[in-house]
Design a protein around this motif. Structure first.
Motif, PDB file in Angstrom:
ATOM      1  N   LYS A 115      48.299  37.369   6.870  1.00 37.49           N
ATOM      2  CA  LYS A 115      48.092  36.824   5.540  1.00 37.49           C
ATOM      3  C   LYS A 115      48.085  35.297   5.618  1.00 37.49           C
ATOM      4  O   LYS A 115      47.233  34.625   5.043  1.00 37.49           O
ATOM      5  CB  LYS A 115      49.235  37.287   4.637  1.00 37.49           C
ATOM      6  N   ILE A 116      49.047  34.748   6.332  1.00 38.00           N
ATOM      7  CA  ILE A 116      49.122  33.294   6.472  1.00 38.00           C
ATOM      8  C   ILE A 116      47.899  32.769   7.218  1.00 38.00           C
ATOM      9  O   ILE A 116      47.289  31.775   6.822  1.00 38.00           O
ATOM     10  CB  ILE A 116      50.426  32.882   7.190  1.00 38.00           C
ATOM     11  N   ALA A 117      47.526  33.468   8.282  1.00 45.51           N
ATOM     12  CA  ALA A 117      46.375  33.020   9.073  1.00 45.51           C
ATOM     13  C   ALA A 117      45.119  32.976   8.200  1.00 45.51           C
ATOM     14  O   ALA A 117      44.241  32.139   8.392  1.00 45.51           O
ATOM     15  CB  ALA A 117      46.153  33.946  10.266  1.00 45.51           C
ATOM     16  N   LYS A 118      45.051  33.886   7.233  1.00 42.15           N
ATOM     17  CA  LYS A 118      43.867  33.916   6.380  1.00 42.15           C
ATOM     18  C   LYS A 118      43.951  32.885   5.268  1.00 42.15           C
ATOM     19  O   LYS A 118      42.945  32.402   4.763  1.00 42.15           O
ATOM     20  CB  LYS A 118      43.681  35.321   5.800  1.00 42.15           C
ATOM     21  N   ASN A 119      45.160  32.545   4.881  1.00 44.29           N
ATOM     22  CA  ASN A 119      45.371  31.633   3.763  1.00 44.29           C
ATOM     23  C   ASN A 119      45.298  30.163   4.170  1.00 44.29           C
ATOM     24  O   ASN A 119      44.967  29.292   3.377  1.00 44.29           O
ATOM     25  CB  ASN A 119      46.738  31.931   3.154  1.00 44.29           C
ATOM     26  N   TYR A 160      53.793  30.850  17.122  1.00 39.51           N
ATOM     27  CA  TYR A 160      55.255  30.931  17.067  1.00 39.51           C
ATOM     28  C   TYR A 160      55.832  30.087  15.923  1.00 39.51           C
ATOM     29  O   TYR A 160      56.847  30.441  15.328  1.00 39.51           O
ATOM     30  CB  TYR A 160      55.869  30.484  18.397  1.00 39.51           C
ATOM     31  N   THR A 161      55.179  28.955  15.635  1.00 38.68           N
ATOM     32  CA  THR A 161      55.679  28.115  14.546  1.00 38.68           C
ATOM     33  C   THR A 161      55.519  28.827  13.205  1.00 38.68           C
ATOM     34  O   THR A 161      56.428  28.837  12.379  1.00 38.68           O
ATOM     35  CB  THR A 161      54.922  26.770  14.501  1.00 38.68           C
ATOM     36  N   ILE A 162      54.361  29.431  13.021  1.00 36.78           N
ATOM     37  CA  ILE A 162      54.139  30.162  11.773  1.00 36.78           C
ATOM     38  C   ILE A 162      55.165  31.277  11.639  1.00 36.78           C
ATOM     39  O   ILE A 162      55.778  31.481  10.589  1.00 36.78           O
ATOM     40  CB  ILE A 162      52.702  30.730  11.748  1.00 36.78           C
ATOM     41  N   LEU A 163      55.399  31.986  12.753  1.00 38.96           N
ATOM     42  CA  LEU A 163      56.346  33.095  12.754  1.00 38.96           C
ATOM     43  C   LEU A 163      57.757  32.630  12.400  1.00 38.96           C
ATOM     44  O   LEU A 163      58.388  33.152  11.483  1.00 38.96           O
ATOM     45  CB  LEU A 163      56.353  33.749  14.155  1.00 38.96           C
ATOM     46  N   ARG A 164      58.229  31.613  13.149  1.00 37.05           N
ATOM     47  CA  ARG A 164      59.621  31.192  12.960  1.00 37.05           C
ATOM     48  C   ARG A 164      59.850  30.561  11.590  1.00 37.05           C
ATOM     49  O   ARG A 164      60.873  30.815  10.948  1.00 37.05           O
ATOM     50  CB  ARG A 164      59.993  30.206  14.058  1.00 37.05           C
ATOM     51  N   CYS A 165      58.913  29.729  11.143  1.00 32.18           N
ATOM     52  CA  CYS A 165      59.098  29.100   9.839  1.00 32.18           C
ATOM     53  C   CYS A 165      59.055  30.137   8.729  1.00 32.18           C
ATOM     54  O   CYS A 165      59.783  30.037   7.745  1.00 32.18           O
ATOM     55  CB  CYS A 165      58.054  28.011   9.609  1.00 32.18           C
TER      56      CYS A 165
END
Length: 777
Positions: free
Chosen positions: A374-378, A506-511
């Motif tokens: 979802k984040i990758a698409k947004n 990893y940054t997207i995941l951890r944040c």
RNA sequence: GGGUCCAUAGUCUAUCGGUAGGACAUUGCCCUUACAAGGCAGGGAGCGCGGUUCAACUCCGCGUGGACCCACCA
């Protein structure tokens, strides 16, 4: 009236840059004001890794472009938070230290080794900082951060403890990529493959039911002891009657099932595969799928384990040779073939990796795939086409992220183990712990209340555990809520293409796990720097170009203009000395245009002539084009557009057309002033449009001609001269070219009087053209 | 094996259906009062084959070649 240029030197001198840089520091024009009313734009600057000399010219170019982002955002009205950091954790510095001091990490005390790493890092770091400054980066050098500082590592540990409390960390025995040389588990992303020669051995197994021979082909005969099944392809006519039967493993004389499975390829080897724990990842898949019980064949030291019977204690290579000998003696080898085999290697030590079940800590990521997608698409992507790389990576994830490492130079995993119940005990967050040498921060075990004492964890984190919280660290997560709210999420994450699947992911995941937010609005992905042959630069290829001598010779501005005009955003860009030379010429051109214009006073307003309106119409188009480029942080667009306009229209045509008028030869005062007005207006606009790309020369000229305040406090120009005369451009340049050509063909000097008819479409520019070419009508 | 992206002069790049523009390099001429680190001029290009269209470098398909990513042969 006599005209004297304010600017006297006739070329741009990169030596001026140092002085300009000093004034920037004194004026503090780039300092982030956290109490601003403007919208904040945070740049999650990639902290470069000082892994050895020289620093890559591609990396340097990358940072100069990140600075263009900062300067663009400032000129667009944002308050820009542009931190500078240095990434210092991890394996590369350990390898560098081992080489530099000719020592081995395993034979040096941990304390001493760490100190050597710090010394090496400090040296390398100083050079990087120097390069960044020379390039004119407008980041916060006074407060630059290090990922191996106490503060940074505290945050890494604190966030680990938080994730532990959320139940996102677990320890599990799992087949791991393991590098025997580095002595550590490594992530999938750290594996590379190479075609290497190996022997394919055809071994005779016996069929239990009939006693007939079954030939299997393997490159790993030493793994025989861990064989738990053999498979053939269900479509393979040769082996149809093997269904449901059993095979006897030679030497170890144990019975394993024979199964049909499409993974076995009929055309490879004998068409029958033995499944062992673990020769490769298909073995792992097969063990999971067929629910086989794993047998540990190889120990983390790279030797055969106790399950290997007579071969226990031998190295993998020795065991392989010995088992081949033994099989040959027993007549159990049908044949041997030399083949090329794509072998997985540790990308640092180039050692073949082994798959060894070990206990490691994992951070859950598989559960987060839907949110990550979802984040990758947004998220915004600059350029858009690189979005797919992230999406593909997320979709390809099959296991959680192993985060523990058996190395020294990293953030320590903050755990102690109770000597009584052996359970993991985590300390309070917000402090930095080194369990391998610190006293445990508790007396009694929180689990069993025992006072027998604790064993400190000796492992460290994967460096991406540190790197992946960079947006949280720079925004003072958990330290200063007010600051955090203003600066997080970041506006942009600039980074290289090759670490999308590590750093970006990893940054997207951890944040997300820690804040439930998307870490940044957009990701800006730059291509690679490649050498003059188009090959990617790497230390191992030895084709790395050192940016320092180039920067010393040409200065920051020429270097920056070069790389901005070299390739579009996201494309690889090629190093070429010729191109850098030509960039230098452009700055000299801009300098001389400024020098020419500096002869004339600046008029505040004027009655514009048609020629003036024409160049302003073209300027208007240029502004639109530049804004388009700047808004997408693609500096190739403004760089090339500015070069084209400045050199091929403004200097070649307008300047020549307006020259006589500016000197007042054959024109009245009103017309002369219009020329002055227009010349300065165009120059001012050009300087502003060019300022994010080449900040030194633009600021210098600006201050010489237009005021005390820095150009970097100005806003980007807006298109406001839509006279619509850009239609005439083709006619004007064609006409001028034709006259130049005519004079050349006739061997006439450009000053010579010439008789030509001015086309009626150019009637409105007639007076300037007549004076420019000395036309007799 | 799967995927993403790409293909314009020696090199880099523009033109989102209608005479292919520019830069570097190269050649020739020129010290024309901002610039010889310059000016002017010249030579040189759409990977192949089909299709859509009045018209294709541009759109579609196939092929070829390249870059990168993923998976991976025991």
């Amino acid at each position: 009236m006599e005209f004297k240029p304010k600017i006297t030197e006739n070329r741009w001198n990169p030596g001026l840059e140092e002085k300009i840089r000093k004034t920037w520091n004194e004026e503090k024009i780039y300092v982030f004001n956290k109490n601003t009313k403007k919208k904040v734009f945070t740049i999650d600057t990639p902290p470069p890794y000082p892994s050895g000399r020289p620093w890559h010219i591609g990396a340097a170019a990358h940072y100069s472009q990140i600075d263009m982002i900062a300067r663009t955002a400032r000129m667009m009205g944002f308050e820009v938070f542009f931190p500078i950091g240095i990434d210092r954790n991890g394996l590369p510095v350990e390898n560098y230290t081992e080489k530099k001091y000719n020592i081995s990490i395993h034979e040096t005390s941990r304390e001493k080794f760490i100190n050597l790493c710090v010394t090496a890092l400090d040296d390398l770091e100083a050079e990087m900082i120097q390069i960044m400054k020379v390039m004119g980066l407008s980041g916060d050098f006074d407060n630059y951060y290090r990922t191996d500082s106490k503060e940074y590592r505290t945050l890494t540990q604190t966030t680990f403890i938080k994730l532990w409390d959320k139940g996102l960390i677990y320890e599990d025995t799992r087949p791991n990529n393991y590098c025997i040389k580095c002595g550590t588990t490594i992530a999938d992303a750290e594996i590379e493959y190479e075609e290497l020669p190996t022997e394919l051995i055809y071994i005779k197994f016996k069929m239990k039911e009939t006693g007939k021979d079954i030939i299997i082909a393997t490159t790993r005969p030493e793994l025989l002891c861990s064989c738990q099944a053999i498979i053939y392809n269900p479509k393979d006519e040769r082996y149809k009657d093997l269904e449901g039967k059993h095979a006897i493993v030679p030497i170890f004389s144990k019975e394993v099932p024979i199964l049909a499975h499409p993974y076995a390829k009929q055309e490879f080897g004998s068409g029958i595969v033995m499944i062992c724990s673990y020769g490769d990842y298909s073995d792992v898949r097969m063990f999971r799928e067929l629910k086989l019980k794993e047998i540990i064949a190889i120990t983390p030291e790279g030797k055969m384990g106790k399950n290997a019977g007579n071969y226990a204690g031998l190295s993998i290579k020795d065991a392989r040779n010995k088992i081949i000998q033994d099989l040959e003696k027993a007549g159990l080898i049908q044949k041997k073939e030399n083949i090329m085999h794509r072998t997985p290697l540790c990308y640092r030590s180039k050692t073949p990796i082994e798959i060894i079940p070990m206990k490691e800590y994992y951070l859950k990521q598989i559960d987060f795939i839907p949110e990550l997608l979802k984040i990758a698409k947004n998220m915004k992507f600059y350029p858009e086409r690189h979005r797919q790389i992230l999406i593909d990576w997320i979709n390809s994830l099959t296991i959680d992220w192993p985060v523990s490492r058996r190395r020294y130079y990293g953030t320590e995993i903050p755990i102690w183990y109770c000597k009584n119940c052996k359970k993991a005990c985590l300390p309070e967050p917000e402090k930095y712990y080194q369990p391998w040498k610190d006293n445990p921060p508790f007396k009694t075990c929180p689990h069993c209340k025992s006072e027998k004492g604790f064993e400190g964890e000796t492992r460290t984190f994967d460096t991406w555990m540190d790197s992946s919280i960079s947006p949280l660290f720079i925004s003072k997560y958990g330290k200063d809520d007010d600051f955090f709210k203003k600066t997080f999420p970041a506006g942009i994450r600039p980074q290289a293409k090759d670490i999308i699947r590590t750093w970006l992911h990893y940054t997207i995941l951890r944040c997300y796990q820690l804040t439930k937010k998307q870490a940044f609005e957009g990701a800006w992905i730059m291509g690679y720097g490649v050498d003059e042959e188009g090959k990617r630069m790497s230390k191992s290829k030895g084709n790395v170009v050192d940016p320092l001598p180039i920067l010393e010779k040409y200065g920051g501005d020429i270097f920056r203009f070069w790389n901005a005009s070299e390739a579009g955003l996201g494309s690889d860009f090629r190093y070429s000395n010729d191109k850098i030379e030509s960039s230098a010429k452009f700055l000299t051109k801009l300098w001389n245009i400024s020098r020419f214009i500096s002869m004339f006073p600046e008029e505040k307003k004027a009655e514009l002539t048609e020629t003036d309106k024409w160049i302003l119409s073209e300027l208007n188009e240029l502004i639109k084009k530049c804004i388009e480029g700047y808004e997408s942080f693609d500096f190739f667009i403004p760089a090339t557009a500015l070069r084209e306009f400045t050199w091929n229209l403004f200097a070649s045509h307008y300047l020549e057309m307006a020259k006589s008028r500016a000197y007042g030869q054959g024109f009245d005062e009103e017309e002369q002033k219009a020329a002055w007005y227009t010349l300065h207006l165009v120059l001012k606009t050009l300087l502003k449009l060019f300022a994010p790309i080449s900040p030194f020369i633009t600021d210098y000229v600006w201050k010489e001609l237009y005021g005390k305040e820095s150009i970097h406090l100005e806003s980007l120009s807006k298109p406001e001269w839509g006279f619509g005369l850009e239609k005439s451009t083709g006619k004007i340049t064609e006409f001028n070219t034709e006259i130049w050509k005519t004079k050349k063909d006739k061997g006439l000097s450009l000053k010579t009087e010439i008789e030509v008819k001015i086309p009626k479409e150019l009637k409105q520019f007639e007076k300037d053209l007549i004076n420019m070419h000395n036309i007799r009508i």
